[in-house]
Design a protein around this motif. Structure first.
Motif, mmCIF file in Angstrom:
data_model
loop_
_atom_site.group_PDB
_atom_site.id
_atom_site.type_symbol
_atom_site.label_atom_id
_atom_site.label_comp_id
_atom_site.label_asym_id
_atom_site.label_seq_id
_atom_site.Cartn_x
_atom_site.Cartn_y
_atom_site.Cartn_z
ATOM 1 N N ALA A 309 37.702 50.453 28.886
ATOM 2 C CA ALA A 309 37.283 49.581 30.075
ATOM 3 C C ALA A 309 35.283 50.030 29.962
ATOM 4 O O ALA A 309 35.287 51.121 29.627
ATOM 5 N N LEU A 310 34.322 49.137 30.738
ATOM 6 C CA LEU A 310 33.192 49.646 30.856
ATOM 7 C C LEU A 310 33.194 50.073 32.038
ATOM 8 O O LEU A 310 32.294 50.825 32.716
ATOM 9 N N ASN A 311 33.948 49.038 33.135
ATOM 10 C CA ASN A 311 33.753 49.976 35.009
ATOM 11 C C ASN A 311 35.423 51.319 34.654
ATOM 12 O O ASN A 311 35.659 51.172 33.956
ATOM 13 N N PHE A 312 35.116 51.707 36.092
ATOM 14 C CA PHE A 312 35.786 52.691 36.064
ATOM 15 C C PHE A 312 37.227 52.370 37.298
ATOM 16 O O PHE A 312 38.144 51.324 37.087
ATOM 17 N N SER A 313 36.633 52.014 38.504
ATOM 18 C CA SER A 313 37.388 51.573 39.812
ATOM 19 C C SER A 313 36.720 50.460 40.069
ATOM 20 O O SER A 313 35.874 50.057 38.986
ATOM 21 N N ARG A 314 37.790 49.285 39.779
ATOM 22 C CA ARG A 314 37.877 47.648 40.368
ATOM 23 C C ARG A 314 39.245 47.303 40.770
ATOM 24 O O ARG A 314 39.448 47.542 40.883
ATOM 25 N N PRO A 315 38.780 46.128 41.997
ATOM 26 C CA PRO A 315 39.794 45.601 42.477
ATOM 27 C C PRO A 315 41.590 45.611 41.400
ATOM 28 O O PRO A 315 41.161 44.415 40.659
ATOM 29 N N GLY A 316 42.070 46.400 42.433
ATOM 30 C CA GLY A 316 43.806 45.603 41.227
ATOM 31 C C GLY A 316 44.499 44.309 42.221
ATOM 32 O O GLY A 316 45.318 43.223 41.193
ATOM 33 N N ALA A 317 43.734 43.471 43.101
ATOM 34 C CA ALA A 317 44.182 42.352 44.122
ATOM 35 C C ALA A 317 44.278 41.296 43.010
ATOM 36 O O ALA A 317 45.268 40.630 42.822
ATOM 37 N N GLN A 318 43.245 40.782 42.266
ATOM 38 C CA GLN A 318 43.225 39.827 41.692
ATOM 39 C C GLN A 318 44.112 40.334 40.356
ATOM 40 O O GLN A 318 44.851 38.686 39.966
#
Ligand SMILES: Cc1ncc(COP(=O)(O)O)c(C=O)c1O
Length: 459
Positions: A309-318
Motif C-alpha cells: 500500500a502507499l499509505n500505512f494507517s487508514r480507516p477500516g470502517a469502510q
C-alpha cells in the motif's frame, strides 16, 4: 456565591465567547472552549457546504442506510493496518476482494491476490507499480536497459494516472481522443507501444463521459502487436466506476479477467460500491502478477503482516461497510440499485438530448453518467458555464469543462447519477434545468463573464 455571568455553560448558545466575537481563524487560540461551543462552530460552518445529494458532479457515495451508518459509528476507531489486532476486519477485507475477483471472472479465484486501498487513485498506482516492477525484472534478466519505462493510455484518463507517471518516473503516452475515436479503442496503438511499454490502461467508465473503452478490441490490437514485434504488453483496467456496474447491468460484456492480457483491475468501493468516501480495491488475476519484492512484511504490529500500500494507517470502517453492502444486497439487490441509477440517467439523457439547444455526447448506455454539448450557433449570449452557474444558484452542481486532447475546444457538461437520486428528484431537477435554459434563452445580451464561477470538474 459564584458570579453566574462567568459561567459559560449558562450563557445562551451563540452568545458565548468564541461565538459572539470574531476570532483569528489561522492561529491556535490560547484558551479552551466548551465542547458544545466548538461543536456548534464547526457544525455551523460545515452547513455552508453544498448539499451532497444535489451534487451531480461527484462519483463518490453520498447515501447509505441507517444500518450502515450504525456500523460506521461502531467502527470509526478501527485502523485497517492493524491486522493483528483487528483480525476480523482483516478477514472481511480478504473476503471482499475475493468476491470482486469472482465477479470479474478470475480464472483461478483461490490464486488471486488483492487489497483494499484508500480509493482508486492508490489502487491504480499499485497496479501501475506492479507493471513497472515486472517489466524491470524481465528487462534486467534479459540484460536490457530499464531507463525509460512508458505507460500507454488515452488522453482522457483520470488525473491519478498523470500523477502515477509523474511520481514514479514513467513516460506517459497519451493516445488522443477524437470525434471518430471517443475512447481508446486499439486504433493506432502500434504507434505508441514499444519494448519499454510497461502496460496499457483501459478505462471502464471514462471520467469525462462515463463511456467504456472496448477492452476486447484493445487486447486484440495488442495481440497483433505481439505477433509483429514480440512485445507482450499487459492491460490494467481502471474500472473505478464500471467495476461495480458491468457485473450487474452488462454481464455479457467481455472486459475483465476473461481476457488473458488483463493482469489487474481496480474499482472504487466509494463510487458504485455504494460506500462512503475512503475505499478502493485492486485485484491481480493471479498472485504471480504482483511481484513479491513489492510486498513488505512488517513485524511491529504483532504477527508478521504483509502489506502492499502507499499509505500505512487508514480507516477500516469502510471495509466493513463494503461487506455490509455485499450481504445486504447480493446480486439481486446490486442489480436493482444500479438499474435504478441507470434508468434515471437514461431518462435525464433522453430529456436533455431532446431539448433544442443540446446535443448528447453519450447517452448513459454504460455507467449511469452522460455528457452533452451546446449545439454550434445556438446562442451568442450564453454557454454551458453559464448554465452551470444557473444550476448552482438553484442548488445543483453540474460541471461544465473542456474535453481532453485532441478535443480541448469542445466544452461538455456532465451528470453522474448515484444511488439516492430518484426518478422523482430527477424530474424536479429537469424542471429547474428547463427553467434555467428558458431564462438564458430569454436574455437579449451576453451573460457578463467577469463574475462567472467556473464549475468544479470532479475527476
Ligand atoms: C476512471 C477513474 N479512475 C480513477 C479515479 C480516482 O478515484 P478515487 O477518487 O477513488 O481515488 C476516478 C475518480 O473519479 C475515475 O473516474
Amino acid at each position: 456565591m459564584t458570579d453566574i455571568t462567568d459561567n459559560t455553560e449558562l450563557t445562551p448558545l451563540f452568545a458565548r465567547p468564541g461565538e459572539s466575537a470574531p476570532r483569528d481563524l489561522f492561529s491556535l487560540g490560547d484558551e479552551e472552549m466548551l465542547p458544545e461551543t466548538a461543536y456548534q462552530l464547526v457544525h455551523d460552518e460545515a452547513m455552508l457546504d453544498g448539499n451532497a445529494r444535489l451534487n451531480l458532479a461527484t462519483f463518490v457515495g453520498t447515501f447509505m442506510d441507517e444500518h450502515a451508518d450504525k456500523l460506521y459509528s461502531e467502527a470509526f476507531d478501527k485502523n485497517m493496518i492493524d491486522k493483528d489486532e483487528y483480525r476480523a476486519t482483516a478477514a472481511i477485507e480478504d473476503r471482499c476482494w475475493k468476491i470482486l475477483a469472482k465477479l470479474w471472472h478470475a480464472p483461478s479465484p483461490e490464486d488471486t491476490i488483492g487489497t483494499s486501498t484508500i480509493g482508486s487513485s492508490e489502487a491504480c498506482m499499485l497496479g501501475g507499480l506492479a507493471f513497472k516492477r515486472r517489466w524491470q525484472l524481465a528487462r534486467r534478466a534479459a540484460g536490457k536497459s530499464t531507463d525509460r519505462p512508458n505507460l500507454v493510455m488515452t488522453s482522457a484518463v483520470q488525473v491519478c494516472w498523470e500523477k502515477f507517471a509523474n511520481y514514479f518516473d514513467i513516460e506517459p503516452r497519451y493516445v488522443p481522443i477524437t470525434e471518430d475515436h471517443k475512447t481508446l479503442c486499439g486504433h493506432a496503438l502500434a504507434k505508441y507501444v514499444d519494448e519499454n511499454t510497461i502496460g496499457v490502461v483501459a478505462v471502464m467508465g471514462v471520467t469525462y463521459t462515463g463511456m467504456y473503452e472496448p477492452v476486447e478490441e484493445i487486447a486484440k490490437a495488442l495481440d497483433a502487436i505481439e505477433k509483429a514485434t514480440g512485445f507482450d504488453v499487459p492491460i490494467h483496467i481502471d474500472a473505478a466506476s464500471g467495476g461495480f456496474i458491468t457485473p450487474f447491468l452488462q454481464p455479457e460484456l467481455n472486459w475483465d479477467f476473461k481476457i488473458e492480457r488483463v493482469h489487474s483491475i481496480n474499482v472504487s468501493g466509494h463510487k458504485y460500491g455504494l460506500v462512503y468516501p475512503g475505499l478502493g480495491w485492486v485485484v491481480w488475476r493471479e498472485a504471480q502478477y504482483l511481484p513479491d519484492d513489492l510486498i513488505f512484511k512488517v513485524s511491529y504490529l504483532g504477527g508478521e503482516m504483509p502489506t502492499f500500500a502507499l499509505n500505512f494507517s487508514r480507516p477500516g470502517a469502510q471495509v466493513l461497510l463494503q461487506y455490509y453492502n455485499f450481504l445486504r444486497l447480493g446480486r439481486v439487490g446490486f442489480t436493482q440499485v444500479q438499474q435504478a441509477s441507470h434508468d434515471v440517467a437514461r431518462h435525464l439523457a433522453t430529456s436533455i438530448g431532446a431539448m433544442e439547444p443540446f446535443e448528447l455526447w453519450n447517452d448513459a448506455q454504460d455507467i449511469p453518467v452522460f455528457a452533452w454539448r451546446l449545439k454550434k450557433g445556438h446562442s451568442k449570449n450564453w454557454d454551458l458555464f453559464d448554465l452551470s452557474n444557473q444550476l448552482r444558484e438553484r442548488g445543483w452542481l453540474v460541471p461544465a469543462y473542456p474535453m481532453p486532447d485532441d478535443l480541448s475546444d469542445v466544452i461538455v457538461q456532465r451528470i453522474v447519477v448515484r444511488n439516492g437520486f430518484s426518478m422523482s428528484l430527477a424530474d424536479r431537477f429537469l424542471d429547474q434545468f428547463t427553467e434555467a435554459v428558458t431564462f438564458l434563452d430569454s436574455l437579449d445580451g451576453p451573460v457578463p463573464h467577469e463574475h462567472r464561477v467556473t464549475a468544479t470538474f470532479h475527476h
